[in-house]
Design a protein around this motif. Structure first.
Motif, short mmCIF file in Angstrom:
data_model
loop_
_atom_site.label_atom_id
_atom_site.label_comp_id
_atom_site.label_asym_id
_atom_site.label_seq_id
_atom_site.Cartn_x
_atom_site.Cartn_y
_atom_site.Cartn_z
N LEU A 143 0.82 -1.22 0.00
CA LEU A 143 0.00 0.00 0.00
C LEU A 143 0.85 1.27 0.00
N GLU A 144 2.04 1.20 0.60
CA GLU A 144 2.95 2.36 0.56
C GLU A 144 3.37 2.66 -0.87
N GLN A 145 3.51 1.61 -1.70
CA GLN A 145 3.89 1.79 -3.09
C GLN A 145 2.71 2.17 -3.97
N LYS A 146 1.59 1.48 -3.82
CA LYS A 146 0.46 1.68 -4.74
C LYS A 146 -0.55 2.70 -4.25
N GLY A 147 -0.58 2.96 -2.96
CA GLY A 147 -1.53 3.91 -2.40
C GLY A 147 -2.72 3.22 -1.75
N HIS A 148 -3.51 4.00 -1.06
CA HIS A 148 -4.64 3.49 -0.29
C HIS A 148 -5.99 3.75 -0.97
N ASP A 149 -5.96 4.31 -2.18
CA ASP A 149 -7.21 4.64 -2.87
C ASP A 149 -7.97 3.38 -3.24
N VAL A 150 -9.28 3.42 -3.02
CA VAL A 150 -10.15 2.30 -3.35
C VAL A 150 -11.44 2.87 -3.93
N PHE A 151 -11.91 2.28 -5.00
CA PHE A 151 -13.20 2.67 -5.54
C PHE A 151 -14.28 1.96 -4.74
N THR A 152 -15.22 2.74 -4.23
CA THR A 152 -16.29 2.19 -3.41
C THR A 152 -17.64 2.63 -3.96
N LEU A 153 -18.67 1.97 -3.48
CA LEU A 153 -20.03 2.31 -3.87
C LEU A 153 -20.94 1.89 -2.74
N GLY A 154 -22.06 2.54 -2.62
CA GLY A 154 -23.04 2.19 -1.59
C GLY A 154 -23.87 1.00 -2.02
N PRO A 155 -24.39 0.24 -1.07
CA PRO A 155 -25.16 -0.96 -1.38
C PRO A 155 -26.50 -0.68 -2.06
N ASN A 156 -27.01 0.54 -1.97
CA ASN A 156 -28.31 0.86 -2.56
C ASN A 156 -28.21 1.44 -3.97
N GLU A 157 -26.99 1.62 -4.47
CA GLU A 157 -26.81 2.12 -5.83
C GLU A 157 -27.22 1.03 -6.82
N LYS A 158 -27.53 1.43 -8.03
CA LYS A 158 -27.94 0.49 -9.08
C LYS A 158 -26.72 -0.26 -9.63
N LEU A 159 -26.96 -1.47 -10.06
CA LEU A 159 -25.90 -2.28 -10.64
C LEU A 159 -25.32 -1.62 -11.89
N THR A 160 -26.14 -0.90 -12.63
CA THR A 160 -25.64 -0.20 -13.82
C THR A 160 -24.56 0.82 -13.45
N GLU A 161 -24.72 1.48 -12.32
CA GLU A 161 -23.71 2.45 -11.86
C GLU A 161 -22.40 1.73 -11.53
N ALA A 162 -22.51 0.60 -10.89
CA ALA A 162 -21.31 -0.18 -10.55
C ALA A 162 -20.57 -0.60 -11.82
N ILE A 163 -21.31 -1.05 -12.81
CA ILE A 163 -20.71 -1.49 -14.07
C ILE A 163 -19.99 -0.33 -14.75
N LYS A 164 -20.60 0.85 -14.73
CA LYS A 164 -19.96 2.04 -15.32
C LYS A 164 -18.63 2.34 -14.64
N ILE A 165 -18.61 2.28 -13.32
CA ILE A 165 -17.38 2.57 -12.57
C ILE A 165 -16.31 1.53 -12.88
N LEU A 166 -16.68 0.25 -12.87
CA LEU A 166 -15.72 -0.81 -13.18
C LEU A 166 -15.10 -0.61 -14.57
N ALA A 167 -15.95 -0.31 -15.55
CA ALA A 167 -15.47 -0.14 -16.92
C ALA A 167 -14.62 1.13 -17.06
N GLU A 168 -15.09 2.21 -16.49
CA GLU A 168 -14.39 3.49 -16.61
C GLU A 168 -12.99 3.44 -16.01
N HIS A 169 -12.86 2.76 -14.91
CA HIS A 169 -11.57 2.73 -14.21
C HIS A 169 -10.77 1.45 -14.48
N ARG A 170 -11.34 0.58 -15.31
CA ARG A 170 -10.67 -0.67 -15.69
C ARG A 170 -10.23 -1.47 -14.48
#
Length: 143
Positions: A7-34
């Motif tokens: 984590l010291e090398q790569k950083g502590h950033d993590v993409f997160t999402l709330g459990p009530n968000e739509k699955l389509t939003e999750a898919i967009k984030i996964l694709a956008e950030h690869r």
């Protein structure tokens, strides 16, 4: 090498999402950030689940396109294996292999602190092997 060093090398950033968000939003984030997984939190960095590409494929296979309008909660894995900064690369390999998953959230003081992927683990393990080989060659050359 430990999770802390990774984590010291790569950083502590993590993409997160709330459990009530739509699955389509999750898919967009996964694709956008690869990326292959999102850690699901309640906004307070407390881990409540993880959503991987595999989770999405499973829900789509089961429910078809209608699954895209469901909440992340319906597709996520709620029982999340985690690690902490003291876990070693070898321990991570064992946990990931045994559980058959590729992403492991890092928790510190009960809160999300980072994420380690199988790619991070393999990269560090290769670095360790190359370093060990160089040390052995140096030892042999001076013996």
């Amino acid at each position: 090498m430990t999770v802390k060093a990774i984590l010291e090398q790569k950083g502590h950033d993590v993409f997160t999402l709330g459990p009530n968000e739509k699955l389509t939003e999750a898919i967009k984030i996964l694709a956008e950030h690869r990326i292959g997984a999102l850690v699901i939190t309640n906004g307070d960095r407390k881990i409540v689940g993880i959503l991987s590409e595999r989770d999405i494929v499973r829900v789509l296979a089961r429910e078809g396109a209608a699954a895209l309008d469901q909440s992340v909660r319906a597709a996520m894995t709620p029982k999340v294996n985690i690690c902490n900064e003291n876990h070693t690369v070898n321990e991570l390999m064992e946990i990931m292999t045994k559980g058959r998953f590729r992403h492991l959230p890092v928790e510190k003081d009960g809160m999300l602190d980072g994420i380690v992927s199988i790619g991070d683990v393999v990269k560090r393990r290769i670095e360790d092997v190359e370093r060990e080989a160089a040390e052995i060659r140096a030892y042999i050359a001076t013996a």
